[in-house]
Design a protein around this motif. Structure first.
Motif, PDB file in Angstrom:
ATOM      1  N   ALA A  72      -0.425   5.735   1.434  1.00 32.98           N
ATOM      2  CA  ALA A  72      -1.375   4.636   1.624  1.00 32.98           C
ATOM      3  C   ALA A  72      -1.626   4.411   3.116  1.00 32.98           C
ATOM      4  N   ALA A  73      -0.548   4.521   3.912  1.00 33.90           N
ATOM      5  CA  ALA A  73      -0.684   4.316   5.367  1.00 33.90           C
ATOM      6  C   ALA A  73      -1.571   5.388   5.982  1.00 33.90           C
ATOM      7  N   VAL A  74      -1.335   6.641   5.568  1.00 29.91           N
ATOM      8  CA  VAL A  74      -2.135   7.753   6.095  1.00 29.91           C
ATOM      9  C   VAL A  74      -3.602   7.572   5.707  1.00 29.91           C
ATOM     10  N   ARG A  75      -3.813   7.209   4.446  1.00 32.96           N
ATOM     11  CA  ARG A  75      -5.200   7.042   3.983  1.00 32.96           C
ATOM     12  C   ARG A  75      -5.893   5.872   4.691  1.00 32.96           C
ATOM     13  N   ALA A  76      -5.157   4.792   4.872  1.00 33.52           N
ATOM     14  CA  ALA A  76      -5.737   3.632   5.562  1.00 33.52           C
ATOM     15  C   ALA A  76      -6.137   4.018   6.976  1.00 33.52           C
TER      16      ALA A  76
ATOM     17  N   PHE B  15       1.598   4.264  10.938  1.00 30.70           N
ATOM     18  CA  PHE B  15       2.469   3.409  10.145  1.00 30.70           C
ATOM     19  C   PHE B  15       2.600   2.012  10.745  1.00 30.70           C
ATOM     20  N   ASP B  16       2.487   1.940  12.058  1.00 27.11           N
ATOM     21  CA  ASP B  16       2.470   0.615  12.673  1.00 27.11           C
ATOM     22  C   ASP B  16       1.196  -0.110  12.264  1.00 27.11           C
ATOM     23  N   GLU B  17       0.124   0.675  12.230  1.00 31.66           N
ATOM     24  CA  GLU B  17      -1.156   0.057  11.885  1.00 31.66           C
ATOM     25  C   GLU B  17      -1.159  -0.385  10.422  1.00 31.66           C
ATOM     26  N   ALA B  18      -0.496   0.441   9.582  1.00 29.39           N
ATOM     27  CA  ALA B  18      -0.440   0.094   8.157  1.00 29.39           C
ATOM     28  C   ALA B  18       0.180  -1.285   7.966  1.00 29.39           C
ATOM     29  N   GLU B  19       1.205  -1.545   8.742  1.00 26.84           N
ATOM     30  CA  GLU B  19       1.864  -2.855   8.653  1.00 26.84           C
ATOM     31  C   GLU B  19       0.863  -3.973   8.929  1.00 26.84           C
ATOM     32  N   ARG B  20      -0.071  -3.679   9.850  1.00 29.14           N
ATOM     33  CA  ARG B  20      -1.062  -4.699  10.195  1.00 29.14           C
ATOM     34  C   ARG B  20      -2.184  -4.758   9.157  1.00 29.14           C
ATOM     35  N   THR B  61      -4.003   2.460  -7.407  1.00 31.67           N
ATOM     36  CA  THR B  61      -3.766   1.041  -7.721  1.00 31.67           C
ATOM     37  C   THR B  61      -2.995   0.367  -6.585  1.00 31.67           C
ATOM     38  N   TYR B  62      -1.921   1.024  -6.145  1.00 32.29           N
ATOM     39  CA  TYR B  62      -1.110   0.406  -5.083  1.00 32.29           C
ATOM     40  C   TYR B  62      -1.854   0.412  -3.754  1.00 32.29           C
ATOM     41  N   TYR B  63      -2.670   1.424  -3.529  1.00 38.17           N
ATOM     42  CA  TYR B  63      -3.444   1.454  -2.278  1.00 38.17           C
ATOM     43  C   TYR B  63      -4.409   0.268  -2.238  1.00 38.17           C
ATOM     44  N   ARG B  64      -5.145   0.094  -3.335  1.00 34.84           N
ATOM     45  CA  ARG B  64      -6.107  -1.013  -3.384  1.00 34.84           C
ATOM     46  C   ARG B  64      -5.391  -2.357  -3.306  1.00 34.84           C
ATOM     47  N   PHE B  65      -4.227  -2.400  -3.931  1.00 36.85           N
ATOM     48  CA  PHE B  65      -3.449  -3.639  -3.889  1.00 36.85           C
ATOM     49  C   PHE B  65      -3.037  -3.955  -2.444  1.00 36.85           C
ATOM     50  N   LEU B  66      -2.543  -2.926  -1.747  1.00 37.97           N
ATOM     51  CA  LEU B  66      -2.082  -3.143  -0.369  1.00 37.97           C
ATOM     52  C   LEU B  66      -3.222  -3.558   0.554  1.00 37.97           C
ATOM     53  N   ARG B  67      -4.405  -3.038   0.293  1.00 39.60           N
ATOM     54  CA  ARG B  67      -5.548  -3.346   1.160  1.00 39.60           C
ATOM     55  C   ARG B  67      -6.271  -4.633   0.754  1.00 39.60           C
ATOM     56  N   ALA B  68      -5.869  -5.189  -0.392  1.00 39.49           N
ATOM     57  CA  ALA B  68      -6.576  -6.380  -0.886  1.00 39.49           C
ATOM     58  C   ALA B  68      -6.328  -7.563   0.046  1.00 39.49           C
ATOM     59  N   ASN B  69      -7.389  -8.280   0.304  1.00 37.57           N
ATOM     60  CA  ASN B  69      -7.270  -9.443   1.179  1.00 37.57           C
ATOM     61  C   ASN B  69      -7.205 -10.703   0.306  1.00 37.57           C
ATOM     62  N   VAL B  70      -6.076 -10.836  -0.374  1.00 42.25           N
ATOM     63  CA  VAL B  70      -5.932 -11.940  -1.334  1.00 42.25           C
ATOM     64  C   VAL B  70      -4.671 -12.731  -0.981  1.00 42.25           C
TER      65      VAL B  70
END
Lengths: 170, 188
Positions: A72-76, B15-20, B61-70
């Protein structure tokens, strides 16, 4: 209570999913279900599905949480990189269009001056060169060279631009 | 344009960005995933009938969940939102039939009584699968969410995108159809 549901339906579902149905739950609920068609059906369906879920959960293998997170991180990151690069792609396109437009404008502006230039060369030739044949041959050669030069210039600019748009991802 | 590699990604601090970018930390995600991944995977397999598709949809599903702004008000809300994403993804992919029950369920049981019980359970599951296979995808989803996940009518209506009153009627019809199909299965 409507024709479609019973107020105790959810209690029956909760008892089944909690593993309390029918022995370890409220007796009144079991008695109610015995006389309520909806709750009887709900209990039957819920027990079957619950059993199926329990069985399926034993065998199910899911990827590790870290793997899902990593992908997910890579894709984001890729998506944000593409989103950030989109204005640059637009800028490249606009720049290409401006360059082509400018070139066409220059060619259009210069084109009417060519016969005039040829005439001037011919006049100079008459004055300074030994014969008029030499002067007109020189003028013809110059015209051809100018045409070839223009085509080469257009190709040299257009080819890389065309290649860029064909090979770019977006 | 040059392709971006994973090494580039690491260098760029993906991965740092993912956290954000994501709505939760990796640690919180791991706990949430451990709680929800299996039921979601089972749901996806049962709804699509395709293991590989279920794996892809699980990731999505988990990707969309993680990116959801809810802003989630509770763990239940978070879990319901996850299933809602999964349900929508399943409805986008509703092409393949329901999955057959693997026949290996009975073979490994050693003693006769346990084997008979296991065989009975496997037969029940097979009947259920056959009956579910004949339902519409939306009916399958509703029945699963209501009676395997224990969702309320309001939660299912919201996940499926219909009014609660309509959902009750639809669920009632789906349940009656399933019960009728199960009875027919027993007779045959």
């Amino acid at each position: 209570m409507s024709a479609y549901d019973c107020p105790r339906e959810q209690d029956v579902v909760n008892a089944v999913l909690g593993g309390r149905w029918p022995d370890r739950c409220d007796e009144s609920l079991v008695a109610h279900a015995a006389s309520c068609l909806t709750c009887r059906e709900v209990a039957q369906v819920s027990m079957l599905l619950h059993e199926d879920v329990d069985h399926a959960r034993i065998d199910v293998i899911v990827p590790a949480a870290g793997q899902i997170w990593w992908r997910a991180a890579v894709r984001a990151r890729l998506e944000s990189t593409h989103a950030a690069a989109r204005p640059m792609t637009w800028m490249h396109g606009i720049t290409g269009a401006i360059v082509i437009g400018a070139m066409l404008a220059v060619v259009t502006a210069v084109w009417p001056m060519i016969p005039e230039l040829m005439l001037t060369i011919r006049t100079i030739g008459k004055d300074y060169l030994p014969s008029s044949e030499v002067a007109s041959a020189l003028a013809g050669g110059l015209r051809q060279s100018l045409l070839i030069g223009s085509i080469a210039a257009v190709l040299l600019i257009l080819t890389p631009l065309a290649l860029y748009f064909v090979l770019s991802d977006d | 344009m040059r392709e971006i590699t994973l090494t580039d990604m690491e260098r760029l601090g993906a991965f740092d960005e993912a956290e954000r970018t994501f709505q939760m930390t990796e640690e919180a995600f791991r706990s949430f995933y451990e709680l929800t991944a299996r039921p979601v995977r089972v749901y996806l397999v049962r709804m699509t009938g395709d293991d590989r598709l279920a794996d892809d949809l699980l990731q999505e599903t988990y990707y969309r969940f993680l990116r959801a702004n809810v802003a989630f008000s509770s763990d239940d809300h978070r879990r319901n939102y996850l299933f809602r994403i999964a349900t929508n993804l399943v409805h986008d992919h509703r092409r393949k039939p329901f999955m057959e029950v693997p026949a290996a369920a009975i073979a490994e049981v050693p003693d006769a009584a346990a084997a008979a019980q296991a065989a009975e359970r496997a037969a029940r599951r097979l009947d259920l699968h056959r009956a579910m296979e004949r339902l519409k995808p939306r009916e399958r989803s509703m029945l699963w969410l209501a009676y395997a996940q224990g969702w309320s009518h309001e939660e299912i209506a919201s996940a499926i995108g219909v009014k609660t009153a309509s959902m009750k009627a639809m669920l009632h019809r789906a349940r009656q159809r399933l019960v009728a199909l199960l009875k027919n299965g027993e007779r045959s």
